[in-house]
Design a protein around this motif. Structure first.
Motif, PDB file in Angstrom:
ATOM      1  N   GLN A  53       6.299  10.595   6.185  1.00 53.22           N
ATOM      2  CA  GLN A  53       5.963   9.510   5.117  1.00 53.22           C
ATOM      3  C   GLN A  53       7.681   9.219   5.000  1.00 53.22           C
ATOM      4  O   GLN A  53       7.695   7.779   4.657  1.00 53.22           O
ATOM      5  CB  GLN A  53       5.394   9.958   3.840  1.00 53.22           C
ATOM      6  CG  GLN A  53       3.953  10.733   3.978  1.00 53.22           C
ATOM      7  CD  GLN A  53       2.924   9.491   4.332  1.00 53.22           C
ATOM      8  OE1 GLN A  53       3.058   8.829   5.506  1.00 53.22           O
ATOM      9  NE2 GLN A  53       2.145   9.091   3.460  1.00 53.22           N
ATOM     10  N   LEU A  54       8.462   9.900   4.661  1.00 49.14           N
ATOM     11  CA  LEU A  54       9.922   9.404   4.311  1.00 49.14           C
ATOM     12  C   LEU A  54      10.635   8.643   5.378  1.00 49.14           C
ATOM     13  O   LEU A  54      11.459   7.639   5.059  1.00 49.14           O
ATOM     14  CB  LEU A  54      10.715  10.589   3.737  1.00 49.14           C
ATOM     15  CG  LEU A  54      10.135  11.379   2.761  1.00 49.14           C
ATOM     16  CD1 LEU A  54      11.222  12.463   2.104  1.00 49.14           C
ATOM     17  CD2 LEU A  54       9.629  10.730   1.519  1.00 49.14           C
ATOM     18  N   ASN A  55      10.379   9.185   6.552  1.00 46.96           N
ATOM     19  CA  ASN A  55      10.898   8.481   7.869  1.00 46.96           C
ATOM     20  C   ASN A  55      10.443   7.098   7.808  1.00 46.96           C
ATOM     21  O   ASN A  55      11.258   6.092   8.253  1.00 46.96           O
ATOM     22  CB  ASN A  55      10.555   9.259   9.019  1.00 46.96           C
ATOM     23  CG  ASN A  55      11.055  10.787   9.211  1.00 46.96           C
ATOM     24  OD1 ASN A  55      12.179  11.018   8.149  1.00 46.96           O
ATOM     25  ND2 ASN A  55      10.782  11.573  10.045  1.00 46.96           N
ATOM     26  N   LYS A  65      18.096   4.826   1.637  1.00 39.64           N
ATOM     27  CA  LYS A  65      17.251   5.977   2.259  1.00 39.64           C
ATOM     28  C   LYS A  65      16.974   7.009   1.157  1.00 39.64           C
ATOM     29  O   LYS A  65      17.746   7.111   0.241  1.00 39.64           O
ATOM     30  CB  LYS A  65      18.032   6.638   3.425  1.00 39.64           C
ATOM     31  CG  LYS A  65      17.947   5.815   4.656  1.00 39.64           C
ATOM     32  CD  LYS A  65      18.625   6.612   5.884  1.00 39.64           C
ATOM     33  CE  LYS A  65      18.639   5.863   7.233  1.00 39.64           C
ATOM     34  NZ  LYS A  65      19.467   6.538   8.180  1.00 39.64           N
ATOM     35  N   VAL A  66      15.688   7.710   1.280  1.00 41.60           N
ATOM     36  CA  VAL A  66      15.420   8.770   0.596  1.00 41.60           C
ATOM     37  C   VAL A  66      15.746  10.197   1.162  1.00 41.60           C
ATOM     38  O   VAL A  66      15.300  10.392   2.308  1.00 41.60           O
ATOM     39  CB  VAL A  66      14.053   8.711   0.028  1.00 41.60           C
ATOM     40  CG1 VAL A  66      13.044   8.668   1.200  1.00 41.60           C
ATOM     41  CG2 VAL A  66      13.722   9.767  -1.206  1.00 41.60           C
ATOM     42  N   PHE A 334       5.518   2.203  -2.507  1.00 44.00           N
ATOM     43  CA  PHE A 334       5.633   2.237  -1.028  1.00 44.00           C
ATOM     44  C   PHE A 334       4.503   3.628  -0.778  1.00 44.00           C
ATOM     45  O   PHE A 334       3.636   3.287   0.113  1.00 44.00           O
ATOM     46  CB  PHE A 334       6.653   2.301  -0.214  1.00 44.00           C
ATOM     47  CG  PHE A 334       6.701   2.836   1.125  1.00 44.00           C
ATOM     48  CD1 PHE A 334       6.532   1.724   2.240  1.00 44.00           C
ATOM     49  CD2 PHE A 334       6.776   4.198   1.515  1.00 44.00           C
ATOM     50  CE1 PHE A 334       6.726   1.888   3.414  1.00 44.00           C
ATOM     51  CE2 PHE A 334       6.808   4.470   2.736  1.00 44.00           C
ATOM     52  CZ  PHE A 334       6.784   3.471   3.968  1.00 44.00           C
ATOM     53  N   MET A 335       5.018   4.544  -1.255  1.00 43.38           N
ATOM     54  CA  MET A 335       4.295   6.050  -1.238  1.00 43.38           C
ATOM     55  C   MET A 335       2.842   5.671  -1.728  1.00 43.38           C
ATOM     56  O   MET A 335       1.882   6.697  -1.267  1.00 43.38           O
ATOM     57  CB  MET A 335       5.068   6.952  -1.597  1.00 43.38           C
ATOM     58  CG  MET A 335       6.299   7.253  -0.988  1.00 43.38           C
ATOM     59  SD  MET A 335       5.798   7.817   0.753  1.00 43.38           S
ATOM     60  CE  MET A 335       5.608   9.589   0.204  1.00 43.38           C
ATOM     61  N   ALA A 336       2.742   4.918  -2.562  1.00 48.33           N
ATOM     62  CA  ALA A 336       1.339   4.916  -3.478  1.00 48.33           C
ATOM     63  C   ALA A 336       0.371   3.877  -2.671  1.00 48.33           C
ATOM     64  O   ALA A 336      -0.781   3.825  -2.978  1.00 48.33           O
ATOM     65  CB  ALA A 336       1.436   4.446  -5.013  1.00 48.33           C
ATOM     66  N   GLU A 339      -1.846   1.957   2.638  1.00 49.70           N
ATOM     67  CA  GLU A 339      -1.772   2.370   4.062  1.00 49.70           C
ATOM     68  C   GLU A 339      -1.006   3.742   4.100  1.00 49.70           C
ATOM     69  O   GLU A 339      -1.479   4.710   4.961  1.00 49.70           O
ATOM     70  CB  GLU A 339      -0.642   1.407   4.462  1.00 49.70           C
ATOM     71  CG  GLU A 339      -0.066   1.650   6.051  1.00 49.70           C
ATOM     72  CD  GLU A 339       0.863   0.602   6.460  1.00 49.70           C
ATOM     73  OE1 GLU A 339       1.248   0.739   7.736  1.00 49.70           O
ATOM     74  OE2 GLU A 339       1.386  -0.121   5.809  1.00 49.70           O
ATOM     75  N   ARG A 340      -0.009   3.852   3.207  1.00 45.44           N
ATOM     76  CA  ARG A 340       0.551   5.459   3.104  1.00 45.44           C
ATOM     77  C   ARG A 340      -0.233   6.316   2.824  1.00 45.44           C
ATOM     78  O   ARG A 340      -0.239   7.505   3.105  1.00 45.44           O
ATOM     79  CB  ARG A 340       1.907   5.281   2.330  1.00 45.44           C
ATOM     80  CG  ARG A 340       3.026   4.609   2.899  1.00 45.44           C
ATOM     81  CD  ARG A 340       3.573   5.242   4.115  1.00 45.44           C
ATOM     82  NE  ARG A 340       3.346   4.758   5.235  1.00 45.44           N
ATOM     83  CZ  ARG A 340       3.356   5.159   6.316  1.00 45.44           C
ATOM     84  NH1 ARG A 340       3.430   6.382   6.641  1.00 45.44           N
ATOM     85  NH2 ARG A 340       3.117   4.476   7.649  1.00 45.44           N
TER      86      ARG A 340
END
Length: 427
Positions: A53-55, A65-66, A334-336, A339-340
């Motif tokens: 997910q981070l990638n 970047k995270v 983005f993470m929420a 799609e993710r």
């Protein structure tokens, strides 16, 4: 957590380990600025998918970047490291992956930043119960990322062999099914049931579920402790007696989520209480699971009918001491995103917070537990939402553990716990 809002949030107390500079209002909103690299502080990723997910974010944001800062697997150890980081006012953690019960403590101590709701455009598309876990005094301090409801995993292949045609709805039905299954040659060496009974946050969850499923409560809707009751005693005695009679194996006093998962996957248990993430791992066909294709899931059983799950899950919050908070809120959104979250469900079977995913036909075919899980989450009871949660959960764990291990009788354990909680919650 629809029922969570009715529990009083006691802002007069300071969080465990408070440095004396906290206020009841939490960290103020408005400083979500700054762009650049960020870090994500998360417990050990047992799913194996978080870095994927981070990638996806990093590929689209090469200048923002995270970096994953992986904390221990144990929830209590995760919280302690986050508290220490906050007390040091360190900027080494940007986004915190927080257990849903930590919000009040972290917000009251100004360790996390208030998030204006208009900064989270998809907030209204998330399950309302999960959004409540991210609020303190009706203000948003985090964004729900995964939810969790307890599920009953069971060996449907063995139940069928024993002539049991449906999952148990009560504790007595579960034990009756076990009696039949354990008489089978195929069940030689197996035990009936386990949850998570080591002295850590999972024990607070399992104790809470037993109490709630017997009609009791730990903290009432008025925000006051109410654990020294016949209903709570019935829940605790159920667990104590199951250890005494061998329904729960003695080894389970050392089980956390992963130990209990491995016991079930190794074919040692007929029934297991655990979270949705277990589904994907137990169904792996790479040889790591002996029960792939041999189990099903159902709602938790209770004393006289369906049980009550504790509401679990994780929210993403922004550290008050972080740099690049504008990047942090964009990353959280983005993470929420649908799609993710869908990609994460497909890979890990973790419960999403995006409401529409529970009605997704493809996901329901892949994960048939989604419908009962949605009901579990919507009907779940919260653990106590109090500012001094660290101290409260430690008291619950000690009382439950002493009773399960035979050190203290249930009556005395609950009486002592009531007194302890009164001192912690009314301070």
């Amino acid at each position: 957590m629809a029922v969570a809002g009715s529990l009083a949030l006691l802002a007069t107390a300071c969080g465990s380990g408070d440095d004396g500079n906290s206020s009841s209002g939490g960290s103020s909103a408005g400083s979500l600025d700054g762009r650049g690299p960020i870090t994500l502080a998360s417990g050990k990723d047992t799913s194996g998918n978080l870095q994927n997910q981070l990638n996806a974010w990093n590929a689209a944001h090469p200048n923002e970047k995270v970096e994953l800062k992986e904390l221990p697997e144990d929830a209590d150890a995760q919280r302690q490291q986050m508290v220490q980081n906050a007390q040091a006012q360190s900027d080494s953690y940007s986004v915190l992956v927080m257990d849903v019960v930590w919000t009040s403590e972290f917000a009251a101590n100004q360790w996390i930043t208030q998030i204006p709701e208009d900064k989270v455009p998809d907030l209204g598309k998330l399950l309302p119960a999960t959004v409540e876990t991210a609020k303190y005094r009706d203000k948003l301090y985090a964004v729900p990322m995964t939810s969790d409801g307890g599920l009953l995993y069971y060996r449907n292949d063995l139940l069928a062999q024993a002539g049991v045609n449906q999952a148990p709805k009560t504790w007595d039905e579960m034990k009756a099914a076990c009696t039949k299954v354990l008489a089978l040659p195929a069940a030689k060496g197996m035990s009936c049931y386990s949850g998570q009974f080591e002295k850590y946050e999972g024990l607070t969850v399992n104790f809470s579920e037993a109490v709630n499923s017997a009609g009791g409560e730990i903290v009432g809707k008025d925000g006051k402790p109410n654990v020294n009751t016949p209903e709570a005693k019935a829940g605790l005695e159920e667990l104590v007696n199951d250890f005494k009679t061998g329904v729960i194996p003695k080894a389970a006093i050392t089980y956390k989520e992963e130990e209990s998962r491995r016991a079930f996957q190794d074919g040692k248990l007929v029934f297991l209480r655990n979270w949705p993430y277990v589904y994907a791992l137990a169904n792996k066909t790479d040889g790591s699971s002996k029960v792939a294709g041999k189990f099903a899931v159902a709602p938790l059983p209770g004393k006289t009918g369906a049980g009550v799950s504790s509401l679990g899950g994780h929210d993403y919050a922004i550290s008050s001491f972080a740099k690049n908070k504008a990047t942090a809120i964009d990353f959280i959104n983005f993470m929420a995103s649908e799609e993710r979250q869908k990609a994460n469900v497909e890979k890990t079977s973790q419960a999403p917070t995006w409401a529409s995913l529970y009605d997704d036909a493809g996901l329901n075919k892949q994960f048939p537990y989604l419908a009962p899980l949605k009901a579990s989450i919507q009907n779940a009871q919260p653990r106590p939402r109090v500012v001094k949660y660290g101290d409260v959960t430690a008291a619950i764990q000690q009382a439950a553990y002493d009773s399960l291990s035979g050190k203290t009788q249930p009556d005395q354990a609950l009486s002592d716990l009531q007194t302890k909680l009164q001192s912690l919650i009314t301070q």
